[in-house]
Design a protein around this motif. Structure first.
Motif, PDB file in Angstrom:
ATOM      1  N   LEU A  42       0.836  -1.209   0.000  1.00  0.00           N
ATOM      2  CA  LEU A  42       0.000   0.000   0.000  1.00  0.00           C
ATOM      3  C   LEU A  42       0.870   1.259   0.000  1.00  0.00           C
ATOM      4  O   LEU A  42       0.589   2.229  -0.704  1.00  0.00           O
ATOM      5  N   GLY A  57       1.204   4.055  -2.901  1.00  0.00           N
ATOM      6  CA  GLY A  57       0.928   5.435  -2.500  1.00  0.00           C
ATOM      7  C   GLY A  57       2.061   6.373  -2.876  1.00  0.00           C
ATOM      8  O   GLY A  57       1.835   7.531  -3.228  1.00  0.00           O
ATOM      9  N   ASN A  92      -4.182   5.557   0.395  1.00  0.00           N
ATOM     10  CA  ASN A  92      -4.174   4.100   0.260  1.00  0.00           C
ATOM     11  C   ASN A  92      -4.446   3.403   1.589  1.00  0.00           C
ATOM     12  O   ASN A  92      -5.207   2.440   1.645  1.00  0.00           O
ATOM     13  N   GLY A  98      -8.058   3.854   2.480  1.00  0.00           N
ATOM     14  CA  GLY A  98      -8.893   3.032   1.597  1.00  0.00           C
ATOM     15  C   GLY A  98      -8.901   1.579   2.020  1.00  0.00           C
ATOM     16  O   GLY A  98      -9.921   0.898   1.949  1.00  0.00           O
ATOM     17  N   PHE A  99      -7.761   1.092   2.483  1.00  0.00           N
ATOM     18  CA  PHE A  99      -7.672  -0.328   2.842  1.00  0.00           C
ATOM     19  C   PHE A  99      -8.177  -0.596   4.252  1.00  0.00           C
ATOM     20  O   PHE A  99      -8.995  -1.469   4.474  1.00  0.00           O
ATOM     21  N   GLU A 150     -16.316  -4.039  -3.041  1.00  0.00           N
ATOM     22  CA  GLU A 150     -15.546  -2.808  -2.852  1.00  0.00           C
ATOM     23  C   GLU A 150     -16.133  -1.686  -3.700  1.00  0.00           C
ATOM     24  O   GLU A 150     -16.654  -1.943  -4.792  1.00  0.00           O
ATOM     25  N   ASP A 191      -6.160   5.438  -8.250  1.00  0.00           N
ATOM     26  CA  ASP A 191      -5.423   4.294  -7.720  1.00  0.00           C
ATOM     27  C   ASP A 191      -6.397   3.373  -6.985  1.00  0.00           C
ATOM     28  O   ASP A 191      -7.080   3.792  -6.063  1.00  0.00           O
ATOM     29  N   THR A 219      -5.448   0.309  -5.761  1.00  0.00           N
ATOM     30  CA  THR A 219      -4.669  -0.729  -5.074  1.00  0.00           C
ATOM     31  C   THR A 219      -5.343  -1.223  -3.794  1.00  0.00           C
ATOM     32  O   THR A 219      -5.444  -2.442  -3.601  1.00  0.00           O
ATOM     33  N   PRO A 220      -5.828  -0.344  -2.899  1.00  0.00           N
ATOM     34  CA  PRO A 220      -6.419  -0.874  -1.658  1.00  0.00           C
ATOM     35  C   PRO A 220      -7.594  -1.811  -1.928  1.00  0.00           C
ATOM     36  O   PRO A 220      -7.670  -2.893  -1.343  1.00  0.00           O
ATOM     37  N   GLN A 221      -8.475  -1.399  -2.850  1.00  0.00           N
ATOM     38  CA  GLN A 221      -9.649  -2.223  -3.141  1.00  0.00           C
ATOM     39  C   GLN A 221      -9.232  -3.569  -3.758  1.00  0.00           C
ATOM     40  O   GLN A 221      -9.737  -4.625  -3.381  1.00  0.00           O
ATOM     41  N   LEU A 244      -6.375  -5.127  -3.503  1.00  0.00           N
ATOM     42  CA  LEU A 244      -5.693  -6.006  -2.541  1.00  0.00           C
ATOM     43  C   LEU A 244      -6.710  -6.693  -1.630  1.00  0.00           C
ATOM     44  O   LEU A 244      -6.547  -7.857  -1.270  1.00  0.00           O
ATOM     45  N   LYS A 245      -7.775  -5.971  -1.274  1.00  0.00           N
ATOM     46  CA  LYS A 245      -8.825  -6.588  -0.448  1.00  0.00           C
ATOM     47  C   LYS A 245      -9.514  -7.712  -1.226  1.00  0.00           C
ATOM     48  O   LYS A 245      -9.811  -8.771  -0.685  1.00  0.00           O
TER      49      LYS A 245
END
Lengths: 291, 395
Positions: free
Chosen positions: A8, A12, A252, A255-256, B201, B209, B211-213, B215-216
């Motif tokens: 992440l 970022g 990031n 978001g996670f 998500e 970006d 990436t977080p979604q 990766l989940k």
């Protein structure tokens, strides 16, 4: 979990580097002229279109694409400063800010007239196969963005510290009247500043374009860079760089760990919290006057 | 003598009065004024390119003598895919241009906001792309459409997942009306078909970006990823999922147009299934004659990458449904008659859509069929191909 966190942060950093480049453009202009340049997003967009023209249509090599894009954007910056802004020197700052808004709108619509509203693909600047190391994934494209951005930032700092024009720009930023008395041509310095700022925005545009698609409204990303500049104190170059990376990573992580729907909200809530704690931003220079 | 004159005038007034009383807004003896809402400017102006094919279709009708002796006068207004601008544009069409009816409209959130004005004014609007379910639902007599909603599109994606034996599905959707409706569609259809939604998500419009979604989603280990978003966002999602090594096949809604082939690496498109309201892929044999006609009528548009996309094709062919309604309404044209005439359309074949179009007094959602196709990358030759798989009827 550590690996996930590292992934992440790595992602970022890439977007953060682009935020930082655009934010530097804001800060350079603000420091010298006290003007918030609302056309900085359009410099990003125009840069992407110049890059598209020389890379995708003329098939020139990548280093030349960077050089030509920055040079053309710098020239455009000088022309716009001459035509639109120079005549407003002495006018209230708000007039200049409104002029930058107008220039932004003009640029966006001129590009729309020339290229149409459709999105254009920007081919990868470098082979874009995923790279894996120590469990992390990235692409050569992302590494190129990080590498070019950081190199550009280092060169910019060296330019301000070591070159005659860089020192002149700092002098004008610190005290315009004293700079004039020392024989510095403020007009030339202003031209250089607008050129430099446009070139930085354009570079960010070329780096960003392969990640997105090229369209006349892609400059909206500068809004986030504006936030970054505020976060960094709006007068500090290291503040803009660190603010850029911080926002990229923060988005990031939020978001996670909190939720993708509130990604933007969390980032901006943190921003407001920082501003409440330090209204002048994290890296603001001291502006107090001795009495 | 005087008395005879009075009788003559009275008779003339009586004869003319019904005609004057019935003269409908936007209709003259030889023209019908039709308003059209499209994005001409703004970040999503590519969704407004269908205005060219819509104009092309009405021009063809006019060249053939018009409808019931009247030529169509098309007034196109720019809504920029923006709520406020679309509402203002539609109000201008209604009150300043005084149009008889509306045709067009693509961006769901903006169209939904603008329909409030046409419903209040009791003006019929044939929406070109009512992708959000809430444009057609709750029912109103004044809104028509012939494009399956995002609700239906995700229903088809779930059914296509079932057919491909994917049991654990993940969803990536936008956070606006379009995405919310799509998510409801998946949540409704998945359990009915025995599928498990293992991750859902969302992302905001304009995100860069994902990436977080992703990766989940990767952590949930799904068999397939369903994507309901907009073209630019889907393009980034596909590229990033490829870069992050997400192996699960992806299924996407009809926001995927041919333009995606130009903006996403070929490897990232391999094994992507996408739905379409058409009965063939845009570059398939069904649309060969349309592509020729577009090249002649609008060479600039035809030359753009990925053109014509399905919206441009629908912008042309869906005019035939609208024109059929006008024709059936007869020479003595009123909005009420036009609505009744459209409602009488049953099993109408446009020659382009994935199914036949039918309206009724209680259902103005004219098309409930969708086609779907798959991208396949031939690794040996490096060629990317699209193959139309079939259609699914939801009625």
């Amino acid at each position: 979990m550590t690996l996930l966190l590292a992934q992440l942060i790595l992602s970022g950093l890439v977007l953060g580097a682009i935020y930082a480049l655009i934010a530097l453009g804001y800060v350079i202009i603000y420091k010298a002229t006290s003007v918030v340049n609302f056309a900085q997003g359009e410099a990003v967009m125009v840069g992407a279109y110049i890059g598209l023209s020389v890379y995708s249509f003329m098939h020139l090599p990548v280093p030349l694409v960077f050089a030509i894009t920055m040079a053309v954007a710098a020239l455009l910056g000088v022309i716009i400063e001459r035509v639109a802004y120079r005549r407003l020197v002495g006018a209230p700052v708000i007039s200049l800010i409104i002029a930058t808004l107008a220039v932004g709108l003009i640029l966006r619509n001129v590009v729309r007239l020339i290229f149409g509203p459709n999105v254009y693909p920007f081919p990868p600047l470098i082979a874009n196969r995923p790279l894996r190391f120590a469990g992390l994934v990235t692409t050569p494209q992302n590494l190129l963005i990080l590498g070019v951005s950081v190199t550009c930032m280092v060169l910019l700092f060296l330019y301000f510290r070591l070159t005659k024009w860089g020192k002149a720009m700092r002098a004008v930023s610190q005290n315009g009247t004293a700079a004039v008395l020392m024989g510095i041509s403020v007009r030339k310095v202003f031209s250089m500043i607008w050129a430099l700022s446009a070139a930085l925005g354009a570079l960010a545009g070329v780096l960003l374009a392969p990640l997105l698609v090229v369209n006349p409204d892609m400059g909206w990303i500068a809004l986030k860079a504006f936030v970054v500049a505020i976060l960094g104190g709006f007068q500090s170059l290291p503040g803009a760089v660190l603010g850029g990376f911080a926002l990229g990573i923060l988005e990031n992580l939020a978001g996670f760990y909190i939720g993708s729907a509130v990604k933007d909200i969390v980032a901006y809530v943190v921003l407001i919290a920082i501003l409440i704690a330090r209204p002048t931003g994290l890296f603001a220079e001291r502006t107090g006057k001795r009495v | 003598m005087m008395r005879r004159h009075w009788l003559l005038y009275a008779t003339m007034v009586l004869v003319c009065l019904p005609g004057i009383a019935k003269a409908e807004t936007g209709v003259t003896n030889d023209t019908i004024k039709i308003g059209s809402l499209y994005a001409v400017t703004g970040a999503n102006a590519q969704y407004g390119l269908a205005r060219t094919s819509t104009k092309m279709a009405f021009d063809e009708i006019n060249r053939k003598g018009g409808i019931n002796g009247r030529k169509v006068e098309l007034v196109i207004e720019d809504g920029a895919c923006d709520r406020a601008k679309s509402v203002a544009a539609v109000k201008k069409l209604l009150h300043s241009d005084q149009v008889f009816a509306l045709f067009g409209g693509v961006c769901s959130t903006a169209v939904k906001a603008a329909t409030q004005s046409t419903i209040e004014a009791k003006v019929p609007w044939f929406v070109l792309s009512p992708a959000a379910q809430n444009i057609m639902d709750p029912f109103t007599p004044y809104v028509f459409g012939a494009r399956p909603s995002s609700f239906d599109q995700t229903d088809v994606l779930v059914r296509a997942s079932k057919q491909s034996n994917y049991k654990r599905i993940a969803l990536m959707s936008s956070s606006d009306d379009y995405g919310v409706q799509a998510r409801k569609g998946v949540e409704k259809a998945a359990p009915q078909l025995g599928l498990q939604l293992v991750a859902a998500e969302v992302h905001n419009f304009g995100d860069t970006d994902f990436t977080p979604q992703l990766l989940k989603i990767q952590a949930a280990n799904p068999d397939a990823i369903l994507i309901t978003s907009y073209l630019k966002e889907i393009a980034i999602i596909l590229r990033q999922s490829y870069e992050l090594g997400l192996k699960a096949p992806r299924l996407a809604t009809a926001s995927v147009t041919t333009t995606i082939e130009k903006i996403v690496p070929k490897e990232a498109l391999d094994n992507l299934i996408a739905v379409t309201p058409l009965k063939d892929v845009e570059d398939g044999p069904t649309f060969a004659s349309f592509r020729q006609a577009l090249k002649a009528a609008a060479p600039d548009l035809a030359a753009q990458p990925g053109m014509p996309d399905y919206l441009v094709i629908m912008g042309y062919y869906n005019v035939s449904i609208f024109a059929e309604g006008l024709k059936r309404a007869g020479r003595d044209l009123t909005r009420e008659k036009f609505i009744t005439a459209l409602e009488s359309i049953n099993n109408f074949d446009t020659g382009a859509l994935a199914g036949k179009v039918s309206f009724s007094k209680t259902d103005h959602d004219g098309l409930r069929s969708l086609g779907y196709y798959r991208y396949t990358l031939d690794k040996a030759s490096g060629t990317l191909g699209r193959k139309f798989i079939g259609t699914i009827d939801l009625r």
